[in-house]
Design an enzyme around this catalytic site. Structure first.
Site, PDB file in Angstrom:
ATOM      1  N   GLY A  15       5.460   0.336  -9.951  1.00  0.00           N
ATOM      2  CA  GLY A  15       4.421  -0.071  -9.005  1.00  0.00           C
ATOM      3  C   GLY A  15       4.957  -0.593  -7.692  1.00  0.00           C
ATOM      4  O   GLY A  15       4.289  -1.381  -7.017  1.00  0.00           O
TER       5      GLY A  15
ATOM      6  N   HIS B  54      12.935  -6.036  -2.460  1.00  0.00           N
ATOM      7  CA  HIS B  54      12.435  -7.415  -2.437  1.00  0.00           C
ATOM      8  C   HIS B  54      12.395  -7.982  -3.834  1.00  0.00           C
ATOM      9  O   HIS B  54      12.171  -7.259  -4.806  1.00  0.00           O
ATOM     10  CB  HIS B  54      11.039  -7.481  -1.797  1.00  0.00           C
ATOM     11  CG  HIS B  54      10.042  -6.538  -2.390  1.00  0.00           C
ATOM     12  ND1 HIS B  54       9.993  -5.193  -2.072  1.00  0.00           N
ATOM     13  CD2 HIS B  54       9.048  -6.739  -3.292  1.00  0.00           C
ATOM     14  CE1 HIS B  54       9.009  -4.621  -2.731  1.00  0.00           C
ATOM     15  NE2 HIS B  54       8.428  -5.527  -3.487  1.00  0.00           N
TER      16      HIS B  54
HETATM   17  P1  5GP Z   1       5.795  -4.472  -4.823  1.00  0.00           P
HETATM   18  O1  5GP Z   1       4.536  -4.063  -5.520  1.00  0.00           O
HETATM   19  O2  5GP Z   1       6.313  -3.397  -3.881  1.00  0.00           O
HETATM   20  O3  5GP Z   1       6.859  -4.979  -5.750  1.00  0.00           O
HETATM   21  O4  5GP Z   1       5.410  -5.745  -3.961  1.00  0.00           O
HETATM   22  C1  5GP Z   1       5.064  -5.710  -2.614  1.00  0.00           C
HETATM   23  C2  5GP Z   1       4.439  -7.048  -2.307  1.00  0.00           C
HETATM   24  O5  5GP Z   1       4.371  -7.200  -0.904  1.00  0.00           O
HETATM   25  C3  5GP Z   1       3.013  -7.201  -2.839  1.00  0.00           C
HETATM   26  O6  5GP Z   1       2.957  -8.326  -3.721  1.00  0.00           O
HETATM   27  C4  5GP Z   1       2.174  -7.395  -1.577  1.00  0.00           C
HETATM   28  O7  5GP Z   1       1.137  -8.333  -1.754  1.00  0.00           O
HETATM   29  C5  5GP Z   1       3.202  -7.872  -0.567  1.00  0.00           C
HETATM   30  N1  5GP Z   1       2.900  -7.505   0.807  1.00  0.00           N
HETATM   31  C6  5GP Z   1       2.606  -6.247   1.271  1.00  0.00           C
HETATM   32  N2  5GP Z   1       2.398  -6.267   2.602  1.00  0.00           N
HETATM   33  C7  5GP Z   1       2.575  -7.561   2.992  1.00  0.00           C
HETATM   34  C8  5GP Z   1       2.485  -8.212   4.263  1.00  0.00           C
HETATM   35  O8  5GP Z   1       2.214  -7.609   5.305  1.00  0.00           O
HETATM   36  N3  5GP Z   1       2.722  -9.557   4.291  1.00  0.00           N
HETATM   37  C9  5GP Z   1       3.028 -10.264   3.155  1.00  0.00           C
HETATM   38  N4  5GP Z   1       3.254 -11.574   3.296  1.00  0.00           N
HETATM   39  N5  5GP Z   1       3.137  -9.676   1.940  1.00  0.00           N
HETATM   40  C10 5GP Z   1       2.897  -8.343   1.859  1.00  0.00           C
END
Ligand code: 5GP
Ligand code: ZN
Length: 113
Positions: A92, A99
């Site tokens: 996901g 990150h």
């Molecule tokens: P992934 O699902 O890729 O592991 O997590 C990506 C995370 O980045 C998600 O929890 C989402 O809420 C966060 N996220 C996406 N875009 C932004 C943004 O523009 N600002 C912040 N602070 N978080 C973001």
């Protein structure tokens, strides 16, 4: 590069920073899934865990030495927290910039999958 986290690093997209130095940025997730939900990213663009190798893995060591300090600053070190990295579609991953999620501030669900 059209990467949302690179835009956060450059300041093009505003965010609530909790830690920053020349190599790393930590900021609050804008859709928090726990009372404390922080993302820790290298300033160098690495797409996902598949792209970690001996040329760039120093930053992983650096990040994992920082995480306990960030957790301590956030007040969650003692009670505990979870570190999550999603890599690829099945996990996901939605942002293609490596990150690490730090989640805490409550008793977290035990299920991972
Ligand atoms: P992934 O699902 O890729 O592991 O997590 C990506 C995370 O980045 C998600 O929890 C989402 O809420 C966060 N996220 C996406 N875009 C932004 C943004 O523009 N600002 C912040 N602070 N978080 C973001
Ligand atoms: Zn990026």
């Amino acid at each position: 590069m059209d990467c949302v986290f690179c835009k956060i690093i450059s300041g093009e997209i505003p965010t609530e920073k909790v830690y920053e130095d020349e190599k790393v940025l930590a900021f609050k997730d804008n859709q928090p899934q726990a009372p404390i939900h922080v993302l820790v990213i290298p300033k160098e663009h690495i797409s996902c865990a598949n792209d970690i190798d001996s040329s760039n893995s120093d930053i992983i060591k650096y990040i994992f030495e920082l995480i306990p300090k960030i957790a301590n600053d956030l007040g969650i070190a003692e009670d505990g927290y979870r570190i999550i990295n999603n890599c690829g579609d099945n996990a996901g991953q939605t942002v293609q910039h490596l990150h690490f999620h730090i989640l805490g501030g409550k008793k977290l669900n035990v299920e991972f999958a």
